[in-house]
Design a protein around this motif. Structure first.
Motif, PDB file in Angstrom:
ATOM      1  N   TRP A 263       0.844  -1.185   0.000  1.00 51.62           N
ATOM      2  CA  TRP A 263       0.000   0.000   0.000  1.00 51.62           C
ATOM      3  C   TRP A 263       0.882   1.238   0.000  1.00 51.62           C
ATOM      4  O   TRP A 263       2.083   1.160   0.212  1.00 51.62           O
ATOM      5  CB  TRP A 263      -0.962   0.028   1.201  1.00 51.62           C
TER       6      TRP A 263
ATOM      7  N   PHE B 154      -3.799   0.741  -2.952  1.00 50.58           N
ATOM      8  CA  PHE B 154      -3.191  -0.578  -3.026  1.00 50.58           C
ATOM      9  C   PHE B 154      -2.683  -0.813  -4.444  1.00 50.58           C
ATOM     10  O   PHE B 154      -3.402  -0.560  -5.413  1.00 50.58           O
ATOM     11  CB  PHE B 154      -4.200  -1.660  -2.647  1.00 50.58           C
TER      12      PHE B 154
ATOM     13  N   ASP C 217      -1.385  -2.858  -7.759  1.00 47.03           N
ATOM     14  CA  ASP C 217      -1.605  -4.124  -8.459  1.00 47.03           C
ATOM     15  C   ASP C 217      -0.343  -4.972  -8.479  1.00 47.03           C
ATOM     16  O   ASP C 217      -0.389  -6.166  -8.791  1.00 47.03           O
ATOM     17  CB  ASP C 217      -2.079  -3.867  -9.888  1.00 47.03           C
TER      18      ASP C 217
ATOM     19  N   PHE D 211      -0.564  -9.851  -3.733  1.00 46.74           N
ATOM     20  CA  PHE D 211      -1.573 -10.235  -2.764  1.00 46.74           C
ATOM     21  C   PHE D 211      -2.108 -11.618  -3.116  1.00 46.74           C
ATOM     22  O   PHE D 211      -2.084 -12.024  -4.279  1.00 46.74           O
ATOM     23  CB  PHE D 211      -2.721  -9.226  -2.753  1.00 46.74           C
TER      24      PHE D 211
ATOM     25  N   TRP E 110      -8.191 -10.547  -3.965  1.00 47.74           N
ATOM     26  CA  TRP E 110      -8.807  -9.232  -3.827  1.00 47.74           C
ATOM     27  C   TRP E 110     -10.250  -9.379  -3.387  1.00 47.74           C
ATOM     28  O   TRP E 110     -10.902 -10.387  -3.678  1.00 47.74           O
ATOM     29  CB  TRP E 110      -8.766  -8.461  -5.155  1.00 47.74           C
TER      30      TRP E 110
ATOM     31  N   GLU F 168     -13.868  -7.127  -3.490  1.00 46.41           N
ATOM     32  CA  GLU F 168     -14.515  -5.947  -4.060  1.00 46.41           C
ATOM     33  C   GLU F 168     -15.830  -5.706  -3.331  1.00 46.41           C
ATOM     34  O   GLU F 168     -16.653  -6.613  -3.175  1.00 46.41           O
ATOM     35  CB  GLU F 168     -14.771  -6.117  -5.555  1.00 46.41           C
TER      36      GLU F 168
ATOM     37  N   ARG G 278     -11.981  -1.831  -4.314  1.00 46.10           N
ATOM     38  CA  ARG G 278     -11.203  -3.063  -4.336  1.00 46.10           C
ATOM     39  C   ARG G 278     -10.041  -2.965  -3.349  1.00 46.10           C
ATOM     40  O   ARG G 278      -9.309  -1.985  -3.322  1.00 46.10           O
ATOM     41  CB  ARG G 278     -10.669  -3.240  -5.769  1.00 46.10           C
ATOM     42  N   PHE G 279      -9.889  -4.003  -2.530  1.00 44.12           N
ATOM     43  CA  PHE G 279      -8.772  -4.022  -1.583  1.00 44.12           C
ATOM     44  C   PHE G 279      -8.334  -5.473  -1.388  1.00 44.12           C
ATOM     45  O   PHE G 279      -9.077  -6.410  -1.691  1.00 44.12           O
ATOM     46  CB  PHE G 279      -9.157  -3.380  -0.246  1.00 44.12           C
ATOM     47  N   PRO G 280      -7.099  -5.686  -0.898  1.00 42.64           N
ATOM     48  CA  PRO G 280      -6.565  -7.044  -0.802  1.00 42.64           C
ATOM     49  C   PRO G 280      -7.338  -7.923   0.180  1.00 42.64           C
ATOM     50  O   PRO G 280      -7.876  -7.443   1.178  1.00 42.64           O
ATOM     51  CB  PRO G 280      -5.128  -6.832  -0.305  1.00 42.64           C
TER      52      PRO G 280
END
Length: 264
Positions: free
Chosen positions: A86, A219, A221, A225, A228, A230, A235-237
């Motif tokens: 991040w 975050f 790409d 990770f 993901w 959503e 969208r976050f890990p």
């Protein structure tokens, strides 16, 4: 009269703890709050109210939160940032620790821990009153040694800190395994942990979605990770969701009960 006042305050606790997150979302979005202001809204408001309601636990909670959050916060944040897990684009401070770690991340870590512990103490735990439990030395000394090792590696062999899937491994070691290990010995505490974690699960999601909307952190790409999540178009890990939203409060309380409380 005293009983009536206590009943009123207990009802007020519930009302305020419902209103605080909603107000934090609205105020953050309306005023386009920066990262620091959002932290103070989402985690500072409940911390302030619950500290007022549980004044005998302020010093104990403050010291524990500071001891746990600073060394682990610096280490985790530094490695996660340099490995593209991040990034905080804008900081209100004029410097970043080691040129990488924004001070806001450390403030968040402190308030995250403080708010969880003071919530737990107020609603669910009536444990020890000692300012610092004697077992805290078993946390403090390893953290000091760990911090020294980190600094040596940072300046001598920084390439050792380049780790694929850093976010997963950091959370596995410092969040998941301590919580599971502790609860395997003290399973009776799980119900109290889950009650606390339920509130902070909702709070964390609201904080996450608001922060992503305001671009307070991003975050990458390229962050390696394991997956993901959503939610409402954001969208976050998966690591963020599972280790911090689901396991975060449980892990904090496991550290707290084992090192600084009565395990009851």
């Amino acid at each position: 009269m005293k009983n009536n006042n206590q009943k009123f305050l207990k009802k007020l606790d519930i009302v305020l703890l419902i209103l605080f997150p909603l107000a934090s979302v609205i105020l953050s979005l309306v005023f386009k709050a920066n990262f620091l202001v959002s932290i103070l809204l989402f985690f500072g408001l409940p911390s302030l109210w619950l500290s007022f309601r549980t004044q005998t636990k302020i010093k104990k909670t403050f010291l524990f939160s500071l001891i746990l959050s600073l060394p682990l916060g610096i280490f985790i944040d530094y490695i996660a940032t340099i490995n593209n897990s991040w990034f905080v684009p804008i900081t209100v401070f004029s410097f970043r620790l080691f040129g990488v770690v924004p001070i806001e991340d450390l403030i968040w870590g402190f308030f995250f821990i403080y708010s969880i512990v003071i919530f737990y103490e107020h609603f669910l735990d009536k444990g020890k009153h000692e300012l610092v439990d004697r077992r805290m030395k078993y946390l403090v000394w390893p953290l000091i040694i760990f911090a020294l090792i980190f600094i040596v590696i940072l300046f001598a062999r920084p390439e050792f800190l380049q780790i694929r899937y850093a976010y997963f491994y950091l959370d596995l070691i410092f969040i998941f395994l301590p919580a599971v290990t502790f609860l395997s010995f003290f399973p009776r505490l799980l119900s109290k942990y889950v009650k606390t974690a339920s509130y902070f699960f909702v709070l964390a999601i609201l904080f996450e979605l608001t922060g992503l909307h305001l671009n307070n952190w991003v975050f990458s790409d390229n962050g390696y990770f394991i997956g993901w999540v959503e939610l409402f178009g954001y969208r976050f890990p998966f690591e963020e969701f599972f280790f911090w939203f689901v396991m975060g409060a449980i892990s904090v309380l496991s550290y707290y009960e084992f090192f600084d409380d009565d395990r009851m």
